[in-house]
Design an enzyme around this catalytic site. Structure first.
Site, mmCIF file in Angstrom:
data_model
loop_
_atom_site.group_PDB
_atom_site.id
_atom_site.type_symbol
_atom_site.label_atom_id
_atom_site.label_comp_id
_atom_site.label_asym_id
_atom_site.label_seq_id
_atom_site.Cartn_x
_atom_site.Cartn_y
_atom_site.Cartn_z
ATOM 1 N N CYS A 14 0.820 -1.196 0.000
ATOM 2 C CA CYS A 14 0.000 0.000 0.000
ATOM 3 C C CYS A 14 0.858 1.252 0.000
ATOM 4 O O CYS A 14 2.077 1.205 -0.101
ATOM 5 C CB CYS A 14 -0.895 0.021 1.246
ATOM 6 S SG CYS A 14 -1.727 -1.543 1.579
ATOM 7 N N ASP A 42 -3.345 -9.532 7.152
ATOM 8 C CA ASP A 42 -2.080 -9.664 7.878
ATOM 9 C C ASP A 42 -1.805 -8.441 8.750
ATOM 10 O O ASP A 42 -1.240 -8.542 9.835
ATOM 11 C CB ASP A 42 -0.931 -9.913 6.898
ATOM 12 C CG ASP A 42 -0.800 -8.820 5.861
ATOM 13 O OD1 ASP A 42 -1.821 -8.428 5.281
ATOM 14 O OD2 ASP A 42 0.330 -8.361 5.605
ATOM 15 N N ILE A 67 13.287 -9.889 -18.374
ATOM 16 C CA ILE A 67 13.689 -8.756 -19.209
ATOM 17 C C ILE A 67 14.779 -9.225 -20.163
ATOM 18 O O ILE A 67 15.721 -9.916 -19.768
ATOM 19 C CB ILE A 67 14.230 -7.601 -18.352
ATOM 20 C CG1 ILE A 67 13.116 -7.020 -17.469
ATOM 21 C CG2 ILE A 67 14.831 -6.501 -19.233
ATOM 22 C CD1 ILE A 67 13.612 -6.022 -16.440
#
Length: 639
Positions: A2, A103, A296
């Site tokens: 977040c 969590d 990549i």
């Protein structure tokens, strides 16, 4: 995973003012948490707490900020806390209830039970801000290695914080200004631990907490270290290396298994290196269904290792997503956007490549991947670690100029601290020497009394290096500076979360890390083979050619290697480094910088050409940061 932000100003107690100040700070963190937004105000105390959510665990029950029923405590969490189900069950048995089943919900009950020492019970990567209205105390906490970012600005009587600096700069009491000292550090790549590119904005150091306590109308602020990457003063001798091989194997299996837990699919980043291939191999055996692997590929054989990654994907039956990148993707608008997300300069366009990769991960509907960062720090994987212990064995190849110095450098502050000058900082000392003549006279005057090399050394706790083995010292000093300030920021969280994607570095699980510090140096690097103990632990997981392969430079091809890339860089130079703009920003002498830029492309020495590339990247980005954050110029769209 977040974004968290907020502020505490005891004199700002109007709820409308609190909300109007917080909303722009949340808006600029929307990329970190597009799934949900929450806020909590303690109006009488002048506290505003905000959260933007990327839902990965507890999809329907993870709203934040989390608070107690009586409203006296609130917390915001960025990151993942592993083993939370067991902790939640233990808390329930002790009559401490969690609010929800995410969590993050274990944090407040743990705090109520253990006080600020609760953080030692946490396993994972996290940044936490907790407000205790009863004690009038605010606590900012950062995980052990600094995997998750957390920044703050301390005013005369206020504290502003955020997962990214850009949220702090949106607060009405904070004026965006580049820091001249930090500009010099960025040019030489090595930041002082705890600093940022901006004046009066600081980072909570890894393994530290910042505690603000209200005393009347004042905020008293103190910092406390709660964990460190500590090596012993001596290592066991005569121990069977096989014991350490088994010890690493068991702990790494557990770390990967732990990071596969989520309520959304979890993939793996896959380069052609030992670290990510080990992660994929273990995850494949731990997971019932095939793993999605993201790789990549660069348009230069010298820097590309996607062929080995492809063979590893085939060996494990992984579904591989291959992203091929050229100058079109590495420069121009994507370069500018990566700079905005990084909030500091980077020496190589690997950061831009990582931005593109996280974008591809999200396009494939994945929100989380396990990565291989931290392995080199734990097991002595970088060539400068080996050089510090065993001495020179070559001139560095493509490492020279960027990772290894072509000639030995020394500095009194480092000699005093460590007994030697670590090889990892030596190439950046040479970059600094090359940069100094280009700087504005005011910056050169500043450097008469400010020594950037000494400032970095001064940020290292001497008690943590005194009496340690040379390899331990080298690993520790690198980890306290470049791991957090480079690999885990512009090489990690900032580019991943730019596209709302969570990275989980299994090697940096503290159970793995604490065990790794006990491994004798001659087991980490054995008979000249770096990461020997890891290779042996993964011998049946890795392809033979990878097991036997030396460390490879995971970098994007520098601009000087390709005339098309050079043209793309020159286009950015013509826009961002005009004499007028350089003069206005005030960090460089316009005439001297112009001559350097003109001469740089004619350099025939490969080492110096790589160094010139580094300097050009940093110079461009300092001016971009000024434009983006100080002038408020809009970001370009990326196709």
């Amino acid at each position: 995973m977040c974004g968290i932000t907020g502020f505490w100003n005891p004199s700002r107690t109007n709820e409308r003012d609190l909300r109007f100040a917080l909303d722009p700070m949340l808006d600029v963190l929307d990329h970190r948490g597009p799934d949900e937004r929450g806020s909590r105000f303690f109006r009488e105390q002048g506290v505003a707490m905000g959260h933007t959510r990327l839902s990965i665990i507890g999809l329907a029950c993870g709203h934040q900020p989390i608070e107690t029923d009586d409203g006296d405590y609130a917390v915001t969490v960025n990151g993942e806390l592993y083993g939370y189900k067991r902790v939640r069950t233990q808390l329930a048995c002790q009559q401490y209830e969690c609010s929800g089943k995410s969590d993050s919900a274990i944090t407040l009950p743990l705090y109520l039970r253990d006080g600020i020492g609760f953080v030692e019970q946490l396993r994972g990567e996290f940044a936490i801000v907790l407000f205790d209205a009863r004690e009038q105390r605010l606590i900012l906490i950062r995980d052990r290695f600094g995997i998750k970012p957390l920044y703050y600005h301390a005013g005369d009587n206020s504290l502003v914080w955020g997962s990214e600096v850009k949220s702090i700069l949106k607060h009405p009491d904070v004026t965006p200004r580049l820091c001249p000292k930090a500009a010099v550090h960025q040019m030489m790549q090595v930041m002082v631990p705890g600093s940022t590119a901006f004046e009066d904005v600081h980072a909570v150091k890894p393994g530290h907490m910042l505690i603000a306590t209200r005393r009347g109308d004042r905020l008293e602020i103190e910092t406390k270290r709660w964990w460190d990457f500590e090596f012993p003063t001596s290592h066991e001798t005569g121990v069977d290396p096989g014991e350490y091989v088994q010890g690493v194997q068991g702990r790494l299996i557990d770390a990967v298994a732990t990071r596969l837990e989520a309520d959304v699919p979890v993939g793996c980043y896959l380069s052609g290196g030992i670290d990510s291939c080990s992660i994929l191999g273990l995850a494949t055996n731990l997971q019932q269904s095939p793993i999605k692997a993201f790789t990549i590929a660069f348009d230069s054989d010298e820097y590309d290792e996607s062929n080995i990654a492809k063979r590893m994907a085939e060996r494990t039956g992984a579904e591989q997503e291959l992203l091929r990148l050229t100058e079109k993707e590495l420069y121009g608008p994507a370069f500018e956007r990566a700079t905005w997300h990084a909030e500091r300069t980077f020496y190589n366009t690997l950061a831009v490549a990582k931005w593109h990769m996280s974008r591809r991960v999200r396009a494939c509907n994945y929100k989380a991947v396990i990565t291989g960062e931290g392995s080199d720090e734990l097991f002595g994987g970088y060539p400068f670690f080996q050089r510090d212990w065993l001495g020179r064995d070559d001139e560095g190849g493509i490492f020279a100029g960027a990772i290894l110095a072509e000639a030995d450098q020394t500095h009194a502050a480092w000699e005093s601290l460590c007994g030697f000058t670590p090889s990892w900082i030596q190439p950046w000392m040479l970059v600094l020497d090359r940069v100094k003549p280009l700087l504005h006279s005011s910056i050169q005057d500043m450097l008469q009394t400010y020594d950037p090399i000494a400032e970095v050394a001064g940020a290292i706790d001497p008690d943590m290096v005194r009496g340690r083995h040379r390899l331990d010292i080298s690993q520790y000093t690198w980890s306290k500076t470049m791991l957090e300030g480079q690999i885990l920021t512009w090489g990690g969280d900032r580019m991943d979360m730019a596209n709302s994607m969570e990275a989980r570095p299994a090697f940096l699980d503290h159970h793995v890390a604490e065990y790794a510090t006990t491994i004798p140096p001659d087991v980490r690097i054995r008979d000249g083979v770096e990461k020997w103990v890891l290779r042996e632990a993964m011998v049946n997981v890795l392809p033979r050619e990878l097991y036997e392969r030396k460390k490879f430079a995971f970098m994007a091809p520098p601009a000087h290697t390709d005339p098309v890339k050079r043209a793309a860089v020159e286009e950015m130079i013509h826009h961002w480094l005009t004499p007028e703009r350089v003069a206005a920003v005030g960090l460089f002498n316009p005439a001297k910088l112009s001559k350097f830029l003109s001469d740089a492309w004619h350099e025939t020495d490969g080492t110096l050409a790589r160094r010139n590339d580094i300097m050009i990247n940093h110079t461009l980005q300092l001016h971009m940061l000024h434009g983006q954050y100080v002038e408020g110029l809009p970001l370009p769209a990326v196709d």
